[in-house]
Design a protein around this motif. Structure first.
Motif, PDB file in Angstrom:
ATOM      1  N   ARG A  32      35.529  32.348  38.167  1.00  0.00           N
ATOM      2  CA  ARG A  32      36.676  31.704  38.820  1.00  0.00           C
ATOM      3  C   ARG A  32      37.782  32.688  39.157  1.00  0.00           C
ATOM      4  O   ARG A  32      38.860  32.296  39.605  1.00  0.00           O
ATOM      5  N   GLY A  33      37.525  33.980  38.957  1.00  0.00           N
ATOM      6  CA  GLY A  33      38.470  35.005  39.374  1.00  0.00           C
ATOM      7  C   GLY A  33      39.616  35.239  38.423  1.00  0.00           C
ATOM      8  O   GLY A  33      40.636  35.824  38.816  1.00  0.00           O
TER       9      GLY A  33
ATOM     10  N   GLN B 159      34.245  26.052  41.568  1.00  0.00           N
ATOM     11  CA  GLN B 159      35.393  26.456  42.389  1.00  0.00           C
ATOM     12  C   GLN B 159      36.022  25.206  43.000  1.00  0.00           C
ATOM     13  O   GLN B 159      35.648  24.778  44.092  1.00  0.00           O
TER      14      GLN B 159
ATOM     15  N   LEU C 172      31.764  41.901  38.283  1.00  0.00           N
ATOM     16  CA  LEU C 172      33.077  41.319  38.000  1.00  0.00           C
ATOM     17  C   LEU C 172      33.678  41.912  36.722  1.00  0.00           C
ATOM     18  O   LEU C 172      34.887  42.123  36.646  1.00  0.00           O
TER      19      LEU C 172
END
Length: 360
Positions: free
Chosen positions: A13-14, A255, A44
């Motif tokens: 989800r960043g 998301q 990531l």
């Protein structure tokens, strides 16, 4: 929640995550491998600043191995596409390194186990001849594809994406809409964006969204879709809206900000039903490891997708498939009696089904 899942979701989800607890992140990486998203998660993690030297070394190893695998599958795909192009056969790569390059940005960032290729049923005989010349060995065909093997490489040669009685995607129309594409210098064809999105939703449904990789594919596909594209609902694809709505609902579990395309065409009742189903699927994914699906389990899931008033039609379609299709167990059963021709296998199929029903 399964060990390591919380950290994975944060990364996907960043969010900025703390990578100091190496034991916790070893669990997360093990889970990422199980969910078939390890190269993407490693990339990531590398972008985070809190990784210890030992964890960073582990991540570098993962990225190196993924790069080697990506190079291997890309090389295999290019050589096969070249052989098809030389005979003028329209072939569409599905998933694999072709999808990885366009959605993930690099072929190494998406796990591949085989290469899926779609051809017209009219070109199927010529396509199989190409694979034979390339020294691939065929397995038994089913109602929409056939596997071919050569060393470490498996090809799934499709003339459809599912049994048309299960979900009729109307492949002839899909192939009329394909667009020219290039994969690492080799010319090929790709599905129109809305058709590719439908295929990825169907692929997720066929695996009951049991893995995060299926949902990650959809998230990236929805994000890259041109939302201004106008697509008319096609009457020959009766289940199109159900597949897309459920796919969107699952992508939004990962998301939430993903926008809905303008061409979903589902009713409010259908939206509510499939959103509730997505809640159950998401909870299962977060708390339970994936499990192999047999046809009975998959059919039960297909029934869940349908609104209650439409389930009789789904049951009738299931019965039709059972009576019409032949699969590997049918060939094995008929072979016991010295029968190997397809028409003979079809005659023995009801006996095999009866035997299996009695055993249960």
């Amino acid at each position: 929640m399964r060990p390591g899942m919380q950290g994975l979701l944060g990364l996907l989800r960043g969010r900025s995550v703390d990578l100091h607890d190496e034991a916790e992140w070893e669990q997360a990486l093990a889970l990422a491998e199980e969910e078939q998203i390890l190269p993407w998660v490693a990339r990531l993690c590398v972008q985070q600043t809190s990784a210890s030297p030992s964890l960073r070394s582990r991540l570098n190893t993962i990225e190196r191995d993924a790069a080697i695998a990506g190079f291997y599958w890309s090389s295999e795909l290019k050589s096969i596409l070249r052989a098809f192009e030389q005979l003028g056969i329209v072939v569409v790569p599905l998933k694999g390194p072709f999808l990885a390059e366009r959605l993930f940005g690099e072929t190494a960032l998406r796990v591949s186990h085989d290469l899926d290729l779609l051809v017209s049923k009219d070109d199927l005989t010529r396509a199989e001849a190409v694979l034979s010349v390339l020294e691939f060995i065929p397995d038994t065909p089913d109602d929409y594809h056939r596997q071919w093997y050569r060393g470490r490489t498996t090809i799934e040669l499709h003339h459809d994406v599912d049994n048309p009685l299960a979900f009729n995607v109307h492949i002839k129309s899909v192939l009329r809409r394909v667009q020219p594409a290039v994969f690492q210098g080799q010319r090929c064809w790709q599905l129109a964006p809305s058709d590719e999105l439908l295929f990825l939703c169907l692929h997720g449904v066929r695996h009951r969204f049991e893995r995060l990789s299926l949902i990650l594919d959809l998230c990236l596909a929805f994000e890259k879709l041109d939302m201004s594209e106008t697509v008319q609902a096609r009457p020959e694809v009766a289940e199109r809206s159900s597949l897309l709505v459920l796919g969107l609902a699952m992508a939004r579990r990962l998301q939430p900000e993903i926008s809905a395309p303008s061409f979903l065409g589902a009713s409010p009742v259908q939206f509510r039903h499939l959103d509730s189903l997505a809640d159950r699927l998401w909870h299962r994914l977060l708390t339970q490891p994936s499990e192999p699906l047999d046809w009975r389990a998959l059919h039960s899931f297909y029934l869940e997708i349908e609104l209650p008033g439409h389930r009789l039609r789904r049951r009738l379609r299931h019965l039709q498939i059972l009576l019409d299709r032949v699969i590997q167990p049918d060939y094995e059963f008929a072979a016991r009696f010295g029968c190997h021709r397809v028409w003979q296998v079809r005659l023995f199929r009801p006996l095999r089904l009866l035997r299996d029903a009695i055993r249960r």
